[in-house]
Write an enzyme that holds these catalytic residues in place. Structure first.
Site, PDB file in Angstrom:
ATOM      1  N   THR A   1      -2.463  -5.586   6.189  1.00  0.00           N
ATOM      2  CA  THR A   1      -2.339  -5.412   4.749  1.00  0.00           C
ATOM      3  C   THR A   1      -1.548  -6.581   4.167  1.00  0.00           C
ATOM      4  OG1 THR A   1      -2.370  -3.038   5.029  1.00  0.00           O
ATOM      5  CG2 THR A   1      -1.474  -3.800   2.971  1.00  0.00           C
TER       6      THR A   1
ATOM      7  N   ARG B   1      -7.826   3.119  -4.018  1.00  0.00           N
ATOM      8  CA  ARG B   1      -8.071   3.445  -2.620  1.00  0.00           C
ATOM      9  C   ARG B   1      -9.570   3.589  -2.365  1.00  0.00           C
ATOM     10  NH1 ARG B   1      -5.532   3.044   2.202  1.00  0.00           N
ATOM     11  NH2 ARG B   1      -5.471   4.954   3.409  1.00  0.00           N
TER      12      ARG B   1
ATOM     13  N   GLU C   1      -7.177  -2.418   5.928  1.00  0.00           N
ATOM     14  CA  GLU C   1      -6.693  -1.565   7.023  1.00  0.00           C
ATOM     15  C   GLU C   1      -6.334  -2.397   8.254  1.00  0.00           C
ATOM     16  OE1 GLU C   1      -4.822   0.853   8.504  1.00  0.00           O
ATOM     17  OE2 GLU C   1      -6.335   0.881  10.075  1.00  0.00           O
TER      18      GLU C   1
ATOM     19  N   GLU D   1     -11.000   1.535   6.440  1.00  0.00           N
ATOM     20  CA  GLU D   1      -9.958   2.415   5.893  1.00  0.00           C
ATOM     21  C   GLU D   1     -10.132   3.881   6.297  1.00  0.00           C
ATOM     22  OE1 GLU D   1      -6.603   1.421   4.604  1.00  0.00           O
ATOM     23  OE2 GLU D   1      -8.116   0.095   3.763  1.00  0.00           O
TER      24      GLU D   1
ATOM     25  N   SER E   1      -0.188   4.891   3.382  1.00  0.00           N
ATOM     26  CA  SER E   1       1.270   4.733   3.406  1.00  0.00           C
ATOM     27  C   SER E   1       1.737   3.655   2.444  1.00  0.00           C
ATOM     28  CB  SER E   1       1.726   4.338   4.805  1.00  0.00           C
ATOM     29  OG  SER E   1       1.393   5.337   5.715  1.00  0.00           O
TER      30      SER E   1
HETATM   31  N1  GLU Z   1      -4.348   1.578   5.890  1.00  0.00           N
HETATM   32  C1  GLU Z   1      -2.925   1.590   5.756  1.00  0.00           C
HETATM   33  C2  GLU Z   1      -2.483   2.423   4.586  1.00  0.00           C
HETATM   34  O1  GLU Z   1      -3.210   2.616   3.675  1.00  0.00           O
HETATM   35  C3  GLU Z   1      -2.382   0.238   5.574  1.00  0.00           C
HETATM   36  C4  GLU Z   1      -2.695  -0.592   6.743  1.00  0.00           C
HETATM   37  C5  GLU Z   1      -1.723  -1.607   7.019  1.00  0.00           C
HETATM   38  O2  GLU Z   1      -0.702  -1.728   6.342  1.00  0.00           O
HETATM   39  O3  GLU Z   1      -1.996  -2.331   7.952  1.00  0.00           O
HETATM   40  O4  GLU Z   1      -1.389   2.866   4.559  1.00  0.00           O
END
Ligand code: GLU
Length: 622
Positions: free
Chosen positions: A432, A129, A452, A471, A496
């Site tokens: 993503t 991350r 992101e 992010e 997520s």
């Molecule tokens: N930034 C989101 C996450 O880390 C994911 C973004 C996305 O799936 O578009 O959960």
């Protein structure tokens, strides 16, 4: 922020200018745009870049790769065919996704990598991350008057750019579990970036939706709007800058990025974004320094684990909320016999269990280095039993529901609730990308990676061919002291992402993951329920219409879900919103999965239609 109107896909115009070939052929027949060419005839672009066929499901042996993109899947498959293992193939395919899915993933972003080691039977994960720069103040999301900036202004900025973890993830995975050097694994993606890929509707739509943001910078249009235009569907898109970047990394090592000259180039544009003088967007500057990159480290973590109806479900620990939220919802659902219910009742339970688990997620989830996250308790069956008492089989609860009181949970129906819960909004993007790989030895990789929002921050590193993430908008943008996801220097924003591996009797049964911001959690959960409880085969479990309830008033659903279930679920009190047709918000998720059958047989699945469909291939077709 994003323009969401879908224009008629452009037919191949004359040229894809800087860095791209100029082609005069008609668009690819498979994109069904008008052309003078014979049906089935290959265009010039397709002759140069032949892998455009989407194969949503494949069965066979010897290993498998599934991603959203046919080129990336091919790159991974070739690594397997040449004797590489699942980790080698996953890294090579991820690098290829950095070429063909540059608005979803790449070395400017981060992600979570889950690995099943067939030799030891162990599952381990890499937390790659992004982190907030150390010097980032808690007021970073505010303007000069102390007011929180509008969310969209934070997305297209330097301030939302986290220290990227993707390249470090590839290096760590290859070093620890792979059999090939990172340098070697980057080569096919470098070649792909150089020779180009055929632009499909999804790519053109994503570019178009981002055009105003890309034009806010002087650097980004040069790469992603060649000749000032959205590349035409059917044209060949090349990214020679990225090809060179990958080759330089191969030669100089990841240290060139983390602490070297490329790192300094990155921090220079974060601190002083190359803003187009004509843009009306504010583009606030960020805080990243070379030292932040030099000190960045991925974290090897144990996975989360819950047992569910005889399966063991392994997921990603915090800093992602994926493993705990999917796991808690499954524990709640396990107290009900979904397979005995009507599909509508089972879906009602799925939506309600999701809302309960999301309430606890908002209360407890953040970076464990900064906030204690009670992972064991969140995943205890006692807590889930108690939460399940709040699930009314006949009526949807008013949302948001309150979190449970984790300290007093003892499995009895005393309806203890956490005090003072503040429902916090989710502002994660819906992009993503995700990939699933298995090899002939039985190793498995489930990997979700992102920048992101679609297009991340919109800021491309000059001359390097890749975008930087946004992010840090995954932190709560308003700073509240007891919020586990408040912004702090050095911290990882809550994610997520839910790369998940399901074992049965210690052997892989299913590996799956998806993009989609907070809907990732529900997409993974719904697909597990479809497969294990509702008796669907993998193909149907993936294709089935989706809905997501993240503890908010309305269920967000695909139109097909509302058409089929909206009436009876509405009668139970659920209300629905549907993403706008023809935009990238129309679909929920873009899952990939592999199911493991006896005698080394595999079923690899990708989306049949979402995001234009994905590509799942096996080494030996049955
Ligand atoms: N930034 C989101 C996450 O880390 C994911 C973004 C996305 O799936 O578009 O959960």
């Amino acid at each position: 922020m994003l323009r969401s109107r879908r224009r008629t896909p452009r037919v191949l115009a004359a040229a894809v200018a800087s860095g791209a070939l100029t082609l005069s052929a008609a668009p690819a027949a498979s994109f069904a745009v008008s052309s003078g060419s014979k049906p089935g005839a290959r265009t010039t672009a397709e002759r140069v870049a032949p892998y455009t066929t989407k194969t949503p499901i494949s069965r066979g042996t010897g290993g498998a790769v599934t991603t959203v993109d046919p080129e990336a899947t091919r790159v991974g498959l070739r690594v397997l065919e040449r004797g590489g293992n699942a980790v080698d193939a996953a890294v090579a395919a991820a690098a290829a996704l950095g070429v063909t899915e540059p608005f979803s993933a790449g070395i400017g972003g981060g992600g979570y990598f889950v690995h099943y080691n067939a030799r030891t039977g162990k599952i381990r994960t890499i937390d790659g991350r992004e982190t907030a720069p150390e010097s980032m103040p808690r007021t970073a999301f505010q303007d000069g008057n102390g007011a929180t900036r509008p969310f969209d202004d934070l997305v297209t900025s330097g301030v939302s750019i986290g220290v990227p973890g993707t390249l470090a993830t590839w290096e760590a995975a290859a070093d620890r579990w792979g059999t090939r050097s990172l340098a070697k694994l980057l080569r096919p993606a470098a070649r792909l970036a150089e020779r180009g890929f055929v632009v499909d509707e999804t790519y053109a739509l994503q570019t178009e939706e981002n055009q105003p943001r890309f034009e806010a910078f002087t650097t980004t249009p040069e790469v992603f709007l060649p000749g000032g235009e959205v590349p035409a569907v059917g044209s060949l898109f090349r990214n020679p800058d990225l090809a060179r970047t990958y080759r330089q990394i191969a030669r100089r090592g990841a240290g060139w990025f983390y602490g070297g000259a490329l790192g300094r180039e990155i921090t220079a544009v974060v601190q002083s974004p190359p803003k187009n003088p004509e843009t009306t967007l504010p583009v606030p500057a960020g805080y990243m320094r070379p030292r932040d990159l030099a000190e960045y480290e991925v974290i090897f973590r144990k996975p989360t684990r819950v047992s569910y109806r005889g399966y063991e479900v392994y997921g990603m620990r915090p800093s992602s909320s994926g493993g705990t939220t999917v796991g808690e919802a499954l524990n709640i659902l396990e107290t009900f016999d979904l397979s005995e219910m009507s599909v509508v009742d089972a879906l009602h339970h799925y939506l309600e269990a999701s809302a309960l688990a999301f309430a606890d997620r908002a209360e407890h989830l953040g970076d464990p280095a900064y906030t204690p996250v009670p992972v064991r308790r969140l995943l205890s069956q006692e807590f889930a039993d108690e939460r399940a008492c709040e699930l009314d089989p006949d009526e949807a609860a008013t949302k948001p529901v309150l979190p449970g009181d984790i300290r007093t949970a003892d499995g009895t129906c005393d309806l203890a609730r956490g005090a003072g819960a503040i429902p916090r909004s989710d502002t994660e993007g819906r992009e993503t990308t995700n990939l699933t790989v298995a090899d002939r030895w039985g190793n498995v990789v489930e990997y979700t990676l992102t920048i992101e929002a679609t297009g991340g921050s919109g800021l491309a590193v000059p001359g390097r061919g890749f975008l930087l993430n946004n992010e840090l908008t995954d932190f709560s943008t308003t700073w509240v002291a007891d919020d586990p996801n408040r912004l702090e220097g050095g911290k990882r924003p809550r994610s997520s992402m839910s790369p998940t591996i399901v074992l049965r009797g210690g052997e892989p049964f299913l590996a799956l993951g998806s993009p989609g911001g907070s809907t990732i959690i529900t997409t993974v959960l719904q697909t597990i329920v479809n497969r294990i409880d509702l008796g669907m085969g993998l193909r149907r479990a993936v294709a089935a219409p989706r809905a997501t309830q993240g503890n908010v008033t309305d269920v967000t659903a695909e139109q097909a879900f509302v058409d089929r279930f909206g009436g009876p679920l509405g009668a139970l009190g659920h209300t629905f919103v549907v993403g706008e047709a023809g935009t990238s918000a129309e679909d929920i998720g873009a899952l990939t999965a592999i199911e493991f059958r006896g005698r080394n047989r595999l079923v690899a699945a990708a989306e049949p239609t979402r995001r234009g469909g994905g590509s799942a291939l096996v080494v030996n077709d049955r």
